[in-house]
Design a protein around this motif. Structure first.
Motif, PDB file in Angstrom:
ATOM      1  N   PRO A  83       0.852  -1.195   0.000  1.00 17.93           N
ATOM      2  CA  PRO A  83       0.000   0.000   0.000  1.00 17.93           C
ATOM      3  C   PRO A  83       0.887   1.244   0.000  1.00 17.93           C
ATOM      4  O   PRO A  83       1.941   1.245   0.631  1.00 17.93           O
ATOM      5  CB  PRO A  83      -0.770  -0.095   1.329  1.00 17.93           C
ATOM      6  CG  PRO A  83      -0.630  -1.498   1.770  1.00 17.93           C
ATOM      7  CD  PRO A  83       0.651  -2.023   1.188  1.00 17.93           C
ATOM      8  N   ARG A  84       0.468   2.267  -0.720  1.00 23.85           N
ATOM      9  CA  ARG A  84       1.319   3.459  -0.835  1.00 23.85           C
ATOM     10  C   ARG A  84       0.522   4.718  -0.531  1.00 23.85           C
ATOM     11  O   ARG A  84      -0.701   4.715  -0.560  1.00 23.85           O
ATOM     12  CB  ARG A  84       1.930   3.545  -2.226  1.00 23.85           C
ATOM     13  CG  ARG A  84       0.916   3.491  -3.343  1.00 23.85           C
ATOM     14  CD  ARG A  84       1.634   3.300  -4.671  1.00 23.85           C
ATOM     15  NE  ARG A  84       0.732   3.254  -5.800  1.00 23.85           N
ATOM     16  CZ  ARG A  84       0.159   2.150  -6.256  1.00 23.85           C
ATOM     17  NH1 ARG A  84       0.385   0.992  -5.663  1.00 23.85           N
ATOM     18  NH2 ARG A  84      -0.641   2.192  -7.302  1.00 23.85           N
ATOM     19  N   GLY A 109       5.151   6.714  -1.988  1.00 24.46           N
ATOM     20  CA  GLY A 109       5.993   5.700  -1.379  1.00 24.46           C
ATOM     21  C   GLY A 109       5.262   4.897  -0.318  1.00 24.46           C
ATOM     22  O   GLY A 109       4.073   5.108  -0.053  1.00 24.46           O
ATOM     23  N   VAL A 110       6.004   3.977   0.263  1.00 25.97           N
ATOM     24  CA  VAL A 110       5.454   3.062   1.261  1.00 25.97           C
ATOM     25  C   VAL A 110       5.826   3.572   2.656  1.00 25.97           C
ATOM     26  O   VAL A 110       7.008   3.801   2.927  1.00 25.97           O
ATOM     27  CB  VAL A 110       6.042   1.647   1.090  1.00 25.97           C
ATOM     28  CG1 VAL A 110       5.333   0.653   1.996  1.00 25.97           C
ATOM     29  CG2 VAL A 110       5.989   1.204  -0.357  1.00 25.97           C
ATOM     30  N   ARG A 155       8.526   7.559  -6.230  1.00 24.03           N
ATOM     31  CA  ARG A 155       8.087   8.540  -7.234  1.00 24.03           C
ATOM     32  C   ARG A 155       8.207   9.948  -6.677  1.00 24.03           C
ATOM     33  O   ARG A 155       8.009  10.173  -5.484  1.00 24.03           O
ATOM     34  CB  ARG A 155       6.624   8.304  -7.621  1.00 24.03           C
ATOM     35  CG  ARG A 155       6.387   7.034  -8.408  1.00 24.03           C
ATOM     36  CD  ARG A 155       4.908   6.907  -8.791  1.00 24.03           C
ATOM     37  NE  ARG A 155       4.668   5.681  -9.506  1.00 24.03           N
ATOM     38  CZ  ARG A 155       4.822   5.538 -10.831  1.00 24.03           C
ATOM     39  NH1 ARG A 155       5.191   6.569 -11.576  1.00 24.03           N
ATOM     40  NH2 ARG A 155       4.601   4.387 -11.403  1.00 24.03           N
ATOM     41  N   MET A 156       8.496  10.898  -7.544  1.00 23.71           N
ATOM     42  CA  MET A 156       8.438  12.314  -7.192  1.00 23.71           C
ATOM     43  C   MET A 156       7.623  13.030  -8.260  1.00 23.71           C
ATOM     44  O   MET A 156       7.839  12.844  -9.460  1.00 23.71           O
ATOM     45  CB  MET A 156       9.840  12.926  -7.029  1.00 23.71           C
ATOM     46  CG  MET A 156      10.775  12.779  -8.199  1.00 23.71           C
ATOM     47  SD  MET A 156      12.525  13.092  -7.792  1.00 23.71           S
ATOM     48  CE  MET A 156      12.537  14.872  -7.568  1.00 23.71           C
ATOM     49  N   ASN A 157       6.645  13.822  -7.804  1.00 26.11           N
ATOM     50  CA  ASN A 157       5.742  14.526  -8.724  1.00 26.11           C
ATOM     51  C   ASN A 157       5.182  13.590  -9.788  1.00 26.11           C
ATOM     52  O   ASN A 157       5.106  13.929 -10.976  1.00 26.11           O
ATOM     53  CB  ASN A 157       6.455  15.732  -9.347  1.00 26.11           C
ATOM     54  CG  ASN A 157       6.800  16.778  -8.300  1.00 26.11           C
ATOM     55  OD1 ASN A 157       6.093  16.913  -7.306  1.00 26.11           O
ATOM     56  ND2 ASN A 157       7.872  17.513  -8.508  1.00 26.11           N
ATOM     57  N   GLY A 158       4.818  12.398  -9.388  1.00 24.87           N
ATOM     58  CA  GLY A 158       4.123  11.462 -10.269  1.00 24.87           C
ATOM     59  C   GLY A 158       5.010  10.492 -11.003  1.00 24.87           C
ATOM     60  O   GLY A 158       4.637   9.346 -11.225  1.00 24.87           O
ATOM     61  N   GLU A 159       6.203  10.929 -11.415  1.00 27.06           N
ATOM     62  CA  GLU A 159       7.078  10.024 -12.166  1.00 27.06           C
ATOM     63  C   GLU A 159       8.118   9.405 -11.249  1.00 27.06           C
ATOM     64  O   GLU A 159       8.294   9.838 -10.116  1.00 27.06           O
ATOM     65  CB  GLU A 159       7.735  10.742 -13.345  1.00 27.06           C
ATOM     66  CG  GLU A 159       8.653  11.870 -12.935  1.00 27.06           C
ATOM     67  CD  GLU A 159       9.273  12.596 -14.132  1.00 27.06           C
ATOM     68  OE1 GLU A 159       8.921  12.297 -15.291  1.00 27.06           O
ATOM     69  OE2 GLU A 159      10.110  13.466 -13.897  1.00 27.06           O
ATOM     70  N   MET A 160       8.789   8.380 -11.775  1.00 24.59           N
ATOM     71  CA  MET A 160       9.805   7.717 -10.955  1.00 24.59           C
ATOM     72  C   MET A 160      10.875   8.724 -10.522  1.00 24.59           C
ATOM     73  O   MET A 160      11.156   9.685 -11.230  1.00 24.59           O
ATOM     74  CB  MET A 160      10.451   6.573 -11.747  1.00 24.59           C
ATOM     75  CG  MET A 160       9.520   5.387 -11.931  1.00 24.59           C
ATOM     76  SD  MET A 160       8.908   4.772 -10.341  1.00 24.59           S
ATOM     77  CE  MET A 160       8.120   3.260 -10.872  1.00 24.59           C
TER      78      MET A 160
END
Ligand code: MTE
Ligand code: CO
Length: 425
Positions: A146-147, A186-187, A233-238
């Protein structure tokens, strides 16, 4: 500051002299920056070339980048602060940004041994020490948990560190640009640690990076279980490689140094490990020779990003003072601005999201008519903490520190609109 207030209602305000009037008089509009050469054929009532031909088609740039007219909006470094490219820092161009989110390509980077290139299929996160079941997670494992999505600022403890003994660097990119504010996916670590189990004697967690620096920091287990994440992820992308791809630690509100990138290992123990990064570095030498240690929290801080030395005022009249504020202790409650070096303060407007341990964007609408200003901002957070003056900070901490300089920044605004980093006492 009443003389600098704009009191007319928005609908009746005239923020700038009308451009058409200025053009008719043969004067360039103040909005069109003097720096760029104006193509008169492109201006009304003519029809510009870009309206007469087809433009580039879709996927001309499979991964988009900013307009070529924005080439100056980049991370920058300072030569004399750069011992080697691998152990160095680049700074966020705060003066070119608005809102609270830092675009991924502009987030400052700080590396102790360069950017580790970690292939996601070879990535492993080991959790061991005082746990019930030592575990090793693959990157795919991490993505199945879960994130959550959270917006947090990250500030290097050394941000503004060159200013302890007086005004030195000129421009908020250099004095304050070791901060960014990003939405992480993230987790929560409490989820991962529920998998491994925690032995009752565990009190601390050692986080280690997979880069050649093997950066290691001891973090209290209570903080890890409270709000820390393993983010990918940062701002949606990896995550970008320079920000820890494929996974990094997120330690909200605490020293950037603890946000271990390319995270490879978490070890649970019953006391701190006293690593290099928490003894000879990231401690603060006081005037009496003693050093502050375990100064994890980043105290509340604010900075005016415009006007600023790299973003001078371009025309008299209506002027928006704009900046960022944040606190490692929670939410920002209020931001004040002063144009007279801190004698009088006026409350700024916070626009947009006000989140726990994230940046806020503030604005103060004013008139500037060429008078000299000593421009300052100060933040007050939800705990009641008030950002101190640099002098007040020095009274307590001396001038030997590098880290945790959250003193109030002063800019001198000159009659020609140029802005300079100065100090007042
Ligand atoms: N993690 C590793 N593994 N190696 C590093 O050099 N630098 C730290 C921290 N995490 C570092 C690291 C420091 S000092 C800071 S301020 C932040 O990462 C910077 O994060 P950023 O590069 O994403 O801005
Ligand atoms: Co740092």
């Amino acid at each position: 500051m009443s003389d600098t207030n704009v009191s007319a209602s928005p609908s009746r305000r005239r923020f700038l002299a009308t451009a058409s009037g200025l053009v008719a008089a043969g004067v360039a509009s103040p909005v069109l920056a003097q720096d760029a050469k104006i193509d008169a054929k492109a201006l009304p009532p003519n029809v510009a070339d870009w309206s007469k031909a087809l433009g580039e088609g879709v996927v001309a740039h499979p991964y988009g980048s900013p307009s070529k007219f924005e080439k100056h909006v980049i991370r920058r470094d300072v030569e004399w602060l750069t011992a080697s490219r691998e152990s160095s820092v680049s700074f966020t161009p705060l003066h070119e940004l608005d809102g609270i989110i830092t675009p991924n390509g502009l987030c400052f980077e700080r590396h102790h041994s360069g950017v580790a290139e970690v292939a996601p299929q070879d990535y492993r996160l080991m959790i061991h020490g005082l746990v019930e079941r030592p575990m090793i997670f693959t990157f795919d494992d991490l993505k199945r948990f879960p994130r959550v999505n959270r917006i947090y600022f990250l500030e290097c403890a050394a941000n503004s560190g060159m200013e302890w003994r007086g005004a030195q660097l000129n421009g908020c990119q250099y004095t304050h640009g070791m901060v960014h504010c990003v939405e992480y996916t993230g987790v929560p670590l409490k989820v991962l640690l529920a998998e491994s189990g925690i032995k009752p004697s565990a009190k601390w967690v050692l986080a280690e990076g997979a880069d050649a620096a093997a950066m290691t920091r001891s973090i209290p287990l209570s903080k890890i279980l409270d709000d820390c994440l393993v983010a990918y992820r940062m701002n949606g992308e990896m995550l970008r490689p320079e920000n820890g791809y494929p996974a990094r630690l997120v330690v909200p509100g605490w020293e950037g140094n603890m946000w271990v990138k390319w995270l490879r290992r978490l070890k649970l123990g019953d006391e701190p490990w006293e690593t290099r990064e928490e003894t000879s570095k990231y401690t603060d030498l006081l005037a009496d020779g003693k050093a502050r240690k375990h100064t994890f929290v980043m105290d509340a801080k604010s900075i005016i990003t415009s006007p600023s030395p790299q973003a001078p005022i371009k025309g008299k009249g209506f002027t928006v003072i704009s900046g960022l504020a944040w606190s490692g202790r929670g939410k920002v409650k209020r931001v004040d601005v002063s144009v007279d070096g801190g004698r009088n303060w006026r409350e700024a407007t916070i626009d947009g999201l006000v989140l726990d341990k994230a940046c806020v964007r503030f604005y103060a609408q004013t008139q500037w008519n060429g008078e000299p200003w000593l421009l300052q901002s100060r933040v007050i957070d939800e705990t009641g903490y008030v950002q101190p003056s640099k002098d007040d900070l020095r009274k307590i901490r001396g001038v030997n520190s590098i880290y945790h300089n959250n003193g109030i920044q002063t800019y001198a605004v000159k009659p020609d609109g140029e802005v300079e980093n100065v100090e007042v006492s």
